[in-house]
Design a protein around this motif. Structure first.
Motif, PDB file in Angstrom:
ATOM      1  N   VAL A  74      41.970  38.175  34.155  1.00 43.86           N
ATOM      2  CA  VAL A  74      42.058  37.854  35.580  1.00 43.86           C
ATOM      3  C   VAL A  74      43.421  37.226  35.863  1.00 43.86           C
ATOM      4  O   VAL A  74      43.864  36.353  35.123  1.00 43.86           O
ATOM      5  N   ALA A  75      44.050  37.664  36.932  1.00 42.09           N
ATOM      6  CA  ALA A  75      45.289  37.041  37.408  1.00 42.09           C
ATOM      7  C   ALA A  75      45.009  36.449  38.779  1.00 42.09           C
ATOM      8  O   ALA A  75      44.467  37.130  39.654  1.00 42.09           O
ATOM      9  N   VAL A  76      45.346  35.184  38.931  1.00 45.92           N
ATOM     10  CA  VAL A  76      45.261  34.533  40.236  1.00 45.92           C
ATOM     11  C   VAL A  76      46.691  34.410  40.736  1.00 45.92           C
ATOM     12  O   VAL A  76      47.517  33.725  40.132  1.00 45.92           O
ATOM     13  N   VAL A  77      46.979  35.116  41.817  1.00 46.55           N
ATOM     14  CA  VAL A  77      48.326  35.161  42.380  1.00 46.55           C
ATOM     15  C   VAL A  77      48.347  34.283  43.622  1.00 46.55           C
ATOM     16  O   VAL A  77      47.618  34.536  44.576  1.00 46.55           O
ATOM     17  N   VAL A  78      49.161  33.240  43.591  1.00 46.21           N
ATOM     18  CA  VAL A  78      49.320  32.367  44.753  1.00 46.21           C
ATOM     19  C   VAL A  78      50.655  32.710  45.390  1.00 46.21           C
ATOM     20  O   VAL A  78      51.691  32.681  44.732  1.00 46.21           O
ATOM     21  N   VAL A 107      43.493  44.591  34.979  1.00 48.82           N
ATOM     22  CA  VAL A 107      43.492  43.152  35.253  1.00 48.82           C
ATOM     23  C   VAL A 107      42.886  42.929  36.635  1.00 48.82           C
ATOM     24  O   VAL A 107      43.340  43.506  37.621  1.00 48.82           O
ATOM     25  N   ALA A 108      41.850  42.106  36.688  1.00 45.70           N
ATOM     26  CA  ALA A 108      41.247  41.743  37.977  1.00 45.70           C
ATOM     27  C   ALA A 108      42.176  40.742  38.663  1.00 45.70           C
ATOM     28  O   ALA A 108      42.727  39.853  38.017  1.00 45.70           O
ATOM     29  N   VAL A 109      42.345  40.891  39.972  1.00 38.21           N
ATOM     30  CA  VAL A 109      43.318  40.063  40.689  1.00 38.21           C
ATOM     31  C   VAL A 109      42.678  39.390  41.900  1.00 38.21           C
ATOM     32  O   VAL A 109      41.955  40.024  42.668  1.00 38.21           O
ATOM     33  N   VAL A 110      42.969  38.090  42.030  1.00 40.59           N
ATOM     34  CA  VAL A 110      42.637  37.345  43.237  1.00 40.59           C
ATOM     35  C   VAL A 110      43.965  36.885  43.829  1.00 40.59           C
ATOM     36  O   VAL A 110      44.753  36.221  43.144  1.00 40.59           O
ATOM     37  N   VAL A 111      44.235  37.264  45.065  1.00 43.90           N
ATOM     38  CA  VAL A 111      45.447  36.840  45.752  1.00 43.90           C
ATOM     39  C   VAL A 111      45.082  35.675  46.669  1.00 43.90           C
ATOM     40  O   VAL A 111      44.308  35.836  47.602  1.00 43.90           O
ATOM     41  N   VAL A 112      45.638  34.503  46.369  1.00 44.04           N
ATOM     42  CA  VAL A 112      45.458  33.335  47.214  1.00 44.04           C
ATOM     43  C   VAL A 112      46.656  33.300  48.153  1.00 44.04           C
ATOM     44  O   VAL A 112      47.791  33.095  47.731  1.00 44.04           O
ATOM     45  N   ALA A 169      46.654  42.400  47.556  1.00 35.27           N
ATOM     46  CA  ALA A 169      45.290  42.468  47.022  1.00 35.27           C
ATOM     47  C   ALA A 169      44.787  43.903  47.019  1.00 35.27           C
ATOM     48  O   ALA A 169      44.168  44.350  46.053  1.00 35.27           O
ATOM     49  N   ARG A 170      45.057  44.628  48.079  1.00 33.32           N
ATOM     50  CA  ARG A 170      44.616  46.028  48.172  1.00 33.32           C
ATOM     51  C   ARG A 170      45.282  46.865  47.079  1.00 33.32           C
ATOM     52  O   ARG A 170      44.624  47.651  46.400  1.00 33.32           O
ATOM     53  N   ALA A 171      46.595  46.684  46.874  1.00 30.85           N
ATOM     54  CA  ALA A 171      47.312  47.450  45.846  1.00 30.85           C
ATOM     55  C   ALA A 171      46.783  47.132  44.454  1.00 30.85           C
ATOM     56  O   ALA A 171      46.748  48.005  43.584  1.00 30.85           O
ATOM     57  N   ALA A 172      46.357  45.886  44.251  1.00 25.39           N
ATOM     58  CA  ALA A 172      45.845  45.478  42.943  1.00 25.39           C
ATOM     59  C   ALA A 172      44.366  45.793  42.774  1.00 25.39           C
ATOM     60  O   ALA A 172      43.819  45.627  41.687  1.00 25.39           O
ATOM     61  N   GLY A 173      43.729  46.243  43.851  1.00 27.20           N
ATOM     62  CA  GLY A 173      42.287  46.471  43.791  1.00 27.20           C
ATOM     63  C   GLY A 173      41.525  45.159  43.670  1.00 27.20           C
ATOM     64  O   GLY A 173      40.434  45.112  43.122  1.00 27.20           O
ATOM     65  N   GLY A 174      42.129  44.103  44.185  1.00 22.04           N
ATOM     66  CA  GLY A 174      41.544  42.772  44.044  1.00 22.04           C
ATOM     67  C   GLY A 174      41.057  42.190  45.351  1.00 22.04           C
ATOM     68  O   GLY A 174      40.813  42.910  46.321  1.00 22.04           O
ATOM     69  N   LEU A 192      34.794  30.469  42.965  1.00 24.63           N
ATOM     70  CA  LEU A 192      33.901  30.940  41.900  1.00 24.63           C
ATOM     71  C   LEU A 192      33.192  32.226  42.292  1.00 24.63           C
ATOM     72  O   LEU A 192      33.035  33.129  41.457  1.00 24.63           O
ATOM     73  N   ASP A 193      32.761  32.339  43.555  1.00 30.09           N
ATOM     74  CA  ASP A 193      32.156  33.593  44.023  1.00 30.09           C
ATOM     75  C   ASP A 193      33.136  34.746  43.890  1.00 30.09           C
ATOM     76  O   ASP A 193      32.762  35.848  43.481  1.00 30.09           O
ATOM     77  N   ALA A 194      34.394  34.507  44.240  1.00 30.76           N
ATOM     78  CA  ALA A 194      35.413  35.558  44.134  1.00 30.76           C
ATOM     79  C   ALA A 194      35.582  35.994  42.684  1.00 30.76           C
ATOM     80  O   ALA A 194      35.644  37.194  42.402  1.00 30.76           O
ATOM     81  N   LEU A 195      35.631  35.042  41.783  1.00 31.26           N
ATOM     82  CA  LEU A 195      35.792  35.396  40.369  1.00 31.26           C
ATOM     83  C   LEU A 195      34.592  36.183  39.866  1.00 31.26           C
ATOM     84  O   LEU A 195      34.746  37.145  39.103  1.00 31.26           O
ATOM     85  N   GLU A 196      33.401  35.818  40.282  1.00 35.90           N
ATOM     86  CA  GLU A 196      32.208  36.557  39.861  1.00 35.90           C
ATOM     87  C   GLU A 196      32.215  37.981  40.417  1.00 35.90           C
ATOM     88  O   GLU A 196      31.753  38.899  39.748  1.00 35.90           O
TER      89      GLU A 196
END
Length: 93
Positions: free
Chosen positions: A10-14, A45-50, A67-72, A86-90
Motif C-alpha cells: 500500500v502507498a499512501v500519497v499525501v 500497489v494499492a494507493v490511497v491519495v490524501v 487516485a483514478r490513474a492509480a486505481g486507488g 482504516l475503512d479506506a485501507l480495508e
C-alpha cells in the motif's frame, strides 16, 4: 520468497494536488505524476491519495485524477478520521 505472501503493498500519497515539479527536465509535472500513479497500479500497489489541497485550491487539485490513474482511493485531508482511513485501507487491500 515472500515473508507474507498474502500481504498487499500500500502507498499512501499525501499531496497538495498541484503538480509543480517534473521528474525530468522539460517534462510536464502532471503527466509525470499520472505516469507514476499508473506504474503503481500496474505492479499491484494499492494507493490511497490524501488530498491536502488548501480550501481555495481544491478545484485545481489533481488528487482525484492521481487516485483514478492509480486505481486507488481519493480522500480529502479535511474529511479523514482514523475510522475513515482504516475503512479506506480495508477497501483497497
Amino acid at each position: 520468497t515472500l515473508v507474507r505472501p498474502n500481504a498487499v503493498p500500500v502507498a499512501v500519497v499525501v499531496t497538495d494536488g498541484l503538480p509543480t515539479v517534473p521528474l525530468h527536465v522539460d517534462a510536464d509535472p502532471l503527466e509525470d505524476a499520472l505516469a507514476q500513479a499508473s506504474a503503481l497500479r500496474r505492479v499491484g500497489v494499492a494507493v490511497v491519495v490524501v488530498d491536502a489541497a488548501s480550501p481555495g485550491m481544491a478545484e485545481r487539485s489533481c488528487g482525484r485524477e492521481l487516485a483514478r490513474a492509480a486505481g486507488g482511493l481519493h480522500l480529502p485531508a479535511d474529511e479523514i478520521s482514523p475510522g475513515v482511513f482504516l475503512d479506506a485501507l480495508e477497501r483497497i487491500a
